[in-house]
Design an enzyme around this catalytic site. Sequence first.
Site, PDB file in Angstrom:
ATOM      1  N   ALA A   2       0.865  -1.168   0.000  1.00 35.28           N
ATOM      2  CA  ALA A   2       0.000   0.000   0.000  1.00 35.28           C
ATOM      3  C   ALA A   2       0.906   1.224   0.000  1.00 35.28           C
ATOM      4  O   ALA A   2       2.074   1.142   0.396  1.00 35.28           O
ATOM      5  CB  ALA A   2      -0.885  -0.004   1.233  1.00 35.28           C
TER       6      ALA A   2
ATOM      7  N   GLY B  47       0.602  -4.839   1.092  1.00 35.71           N
ATOM      8  CA  GLY B  47      -0.671  -4.915   0.376  1.00 35.71           C
ATOM      9  C   GLY B  47      -0.536  -5.594  -0.983  1.00 35.71           C
ATOM     10  O   GLY B  47      -1.486  -6.190  -1.487  1.00 35.71           O
TER      11      GLY B  47
ATOM     12  N   GLU C  90      -0.765  -9.112  -0.287  1.00 34.26           N
ATOM     13  CA  GLU C  90      -2.158  -9.420   0.089  1.00 34.26           C
ATOM     14  C   GLU C  90      -3.066  -9.494  -1.143  1.00 34.26           C
ATOM     15  O   GLU C  90      -3.985 -10.305  -1.182  1.00 34.26           O
ATOM     16  CB  GLU C  90      -2.658  -8.393   1.114  1.00 34.26           C
TER      17      GLU C  90
ATOM     18  N   GLU D  85       5.145  -4.949   7.064  1.00 35.22           N
ATOM     19  CA  GLU D  85       4.420  -3.923   7.826  1.00 35.22           C
ATOM     20  C   GLU D  85       5.009  -3.682   9.210  1.00 35.22           C
ATOM     21  O   GLU D  85       4.909  -2.588   9.757  1.00 35.22           O
ATOM     22  CB  GLU D  85       2.937  -4.307   7.954  1.00 35.22           C
TER      23      GLU D  85
HETATM   24  C1  HXC Z   1       5.045   4.451  -1.317  1.00 31.28           C
HETATM   25  C2  HXC Z   1       6.900   3.474  -2.257  1.00 31.28           C
HETATM   26  C3  HXC Z   1       6.570   2.226  -1.689  1.00 31.28           C
HETATM   27  C4  HXC Z   1       5.373   2.172  -0.902  1.00 31.28           C
HETATM   28  C5  HXC Z   1       8.380   1.984  -2.798  1.00 31.28           C
HETATM   29  N1  HXC Z   1       8.026   3.276  -2.947  1.00 31.28           N
HETATM   30  N2  HXC Z   1       7.511   1.331  -2.041  1.00 31.28           N
HETATM   31  N3  HXC Z   1       6.140   4.570  -2.073  1.00 31.28           N
HETATM   32  N4  HXC Z   1       4.657   3.300  -0.753  1.00 31.28           N
HETATM   33  N5  HXC Z   1       4.963   1.033  -0.345  1.00 31.28           N
HETATM   34  C6  HXC Z   1       8.726   4.308  -3.708  1.00 31.28           C
HETATM   35  C7  HXC Z   1       9.950   4.832  -2.971  1.00 31.28           C
HETATM   36  O1  HXC Z   1       9.602   5.805  -2.021  1.00 31.28           O
HETATM   37  C8  HXC Z   1      10.743   5.397  -4.125  1.00 31.28           C
HETATM   38  O2  HXC Z   1      10.225   6.616  -4.552  1.00 31.28           O
HETATM   39  C9  HXC Z   1      10.438   4.424  -5.271  1.00 31.28           C
HETATM   40  O3  HXC Z   1       9.220   3.778  -4.903  1.00 31.28           O
HETATM   41  C10 HXC Z   1      11.519   3.367  -5.423  1.00 31.28           C
HETATM   42  O4  HXC Z   1      11.729   2.738  -4.178  1.00 31.28           O
HETATM   43  P1  HXC Z   1      13.156   2.581  -3.491  1.00 31.28           P
HETATM   44  O5  HXC Z   1      12.929   2.363  -2.041  1.00 31.28           O
HETATM   45  O6  HXC Z   1      14.065   3.708  -3.886  1.00 31.28           O
HETATM   46  O7  HXC Z   1      13.652   1.232  -4.212  1.00 31.28           O
HETATM   47  P2  HXC Z   1      14.666   0.136  -3.632  1.00 31.28           P
HETATM   48  O8  HXC Z   1      15.827   0.781  -2.939  1.00 31.28           O
HETATM   49  O9  HXC Z   1      14.918  -0.779  -4.796  1.00 31.28           O
HETATM   50  O10 HXC Z   1      13.865  -0.646  -2.505  1.00 31.28           O
HETATM   51  C11 HXC Z   1      12.738  -1.428  -2.835  1.00 31.28           C
HETATM   52  C12 HXC Z   1      11.895  -1.773  -1.561  1.00 31.28           C
HETATM   53  C13 HXC Z   1      11.562  -0.464  -0.816  1.00 31.28           C
HETATM   54  C14 HXC Z   1      12.737  -2.696  -0.660  1.00 31.28           C
HETATM   55  C15 HXC Z   1      10.655  -2.504  -2.030  1.00 31.28           C
HETATM   56  O11 HXC Z   1      10.996   0.484  -1.730  1.00 31.28           O
HETATM   57  C16 HXC Z   1      10.579  -0.635   0.309  1.00 31.28           C
HETATM   58  O12 HXC Z   1      10.954  -1.100   1.377  1.00 31.28           O
HETATM   59  N6  HXC Z   1       9.314  -0.225   0.087  1.00 31.28           N
HETATM   60  C17 HXC Z   1       8.291  -0.240   1.101  1.00 31.28           C
HETATM   61  C18 HXC Z   1       7.758  -1.642   1.263  1.00 31.28           C
HETATM   62  C19 HXC Z   1       6.699  -1.685   2.351  1.00 31.28           C
HETATM   63  O13 HXC Z   1       6.935  -1.305   3.522  1.00 31.28           O
HETATM   64  N7  HXC Z   1       5.465  -2.172   2.013  1.00 31.28           N
HETATM   65  C20 HXC Z   1       4.399  -2.310   2.950  1.00 31.28           C
HETATM   66  C21 HXC Z   1       3.583  -1.052   2.973  1.00 31.28           C
HETATM   67  S1  HXC Z   1       2.301  -1.123   4.218  1.00 31.28           S
HETATM   68  P3  HXC Z   1      10.952   8.040  -4.209  1.00 31.28           P
HETATM   69  O14 HXC Z   1      10.182   9.014  -5.049  1.00 31.28           O
HETATM   70  O15 HXC Z   1      10.775   8.249  -2.732  1.00 31.28           O
HETATM   71  O16 HXC Z   1      12.381   7.848  -4.591  1.00 31.28           O
HETATM   72  C22 HXC Z   1       1.084  -2.034   3.528  1.00 31.28           C
HETATM   73  C23 HXC Z   1      -0.133  -2.243   4.383  1.00 31.28           C
HETATM   74  C24 HXC Z   1      -1.262  -2.865   3.610  1.00 31.28           C
HETATM   75  O17 HXC Z   1       1.168  -2.490   2.434  1.00 31.28           O
HETATM   76  C25 HXC Z   1      -2.511  -2.884   4.447  1.00 31.28           C
HETATM   77  C26 HXC Z   1      -3.743  -2.603   3.648  1.00 31.28           C
HETATM   78  C27 HXC Z   1      -3.937  -1.175   3.235  1.00 31.28           C
END
Ligand code: HXC
Length: 246
Positions: A54, A97, A100, A120
């Site tokens: 998400a 998400g 999911e 998460e």
């Molecule tokens: C918003 C995101 C994102 C996310 C990546 N990006 N994941 N933006 N929400 N979930 C964005 C980054 O901010 C960045 O943009 C661009 O995508 C590239 O990501 P990087 O981090 O620079 O890439 P990398 O170094 O290759 O790392 C990849 C990654 C990392 C390991 C996947 O991006 C990451 O940890 N993402 C978050 C994963 C996460 O926590 N997901 C769970 C979310 S909570 P900018 O413009 O900033 O450079 C969830 C709850 C669901 O899903 C419940 C229901 C609603």
Amino acid sequence: GRVGLITLNRPQALNALNNQLMRELMDALEAFDKDDDIGAMVITGNEKAFAAGADVKEMAVKTTLQMMDTDHVAVFGRIRTIQKPVIAAVSGWALGGGCEVVLSCDMIIASDSAKFGQPEINLGVIPGAGGTQRLVRAVGKALAMEMILNNRALTAQEALHYGLVNRVVPVGDYLNVAILLADEIAVRAPLAVRAAKRMINHSSESFLADGLAEEKQVFYNLFASEDRKEGMQAFVEKRKPEWTGK
Ligand code: HXC
């Protein structure tokens, strides 16, 4: 042919599932579900990411009340109302998400670079769109605990080993293999395919509704914690979070 193909296309954010993308995804699925010329659907992303979760930037500013008022997670639930088979073609990240959404699909074809995880905990929350309930059914309790409590991600081969995915194929083939599988199912007896899907899901979902409702509430409640704000803010600011347990 009779396959409806949907491509998540926000590559600049690794297909992070913001509200607009989720609504468009569900609208597309529902339109295909109503279309007599379509027998099955494939959801895919790109080679680097199915979806990295998400959209944390969208959620970072939200309070518990706002999450509940807008029922932020509700849109994810629409995928389970789709009657025709839905196959996920996954390459790269399927996190949070994104994982999911994949778990809500009926079959999963993975490229050998696919990675499945529920990170998460790093944001001070839990999976809120079915992860705590569906992952345990998909891979068993022991591994689900490790994945959700300690952010253990699975490689494609591990996902195959634990029964999370149907097949792992080279990255050049995963989408074609998924479409081919969908194409084969799409020409089978439509009523029986739908009935079979419904009953297979029923077998594991009898107690799911209660679990999903509880999970969503706990997820929303965590938005009141300092740690959740810190976790999401740290992500946005690209630094390590400092947990206080508040
Ligand atoms: C918003 C995101 C994102 C996310 C990546 N990006 N994941 N933006 N929400 N979930 C964005 C980054 O901010 C960045 O943009 C661009 O995508 C590239 O990501 P990087 O981090 O620079 O890439 P990398 O170094 O290759 O790392 C990849 C990654 C990392 C390991 C996947 O991006 C990451 O940890 N993402 C978050 C994963 C996460 O926590 N997901 C769970 C979310 S909570 P900018 O413009 O900033 O450079 C969830 C709850 C669901 O899903 C419940 C229901 C609603």
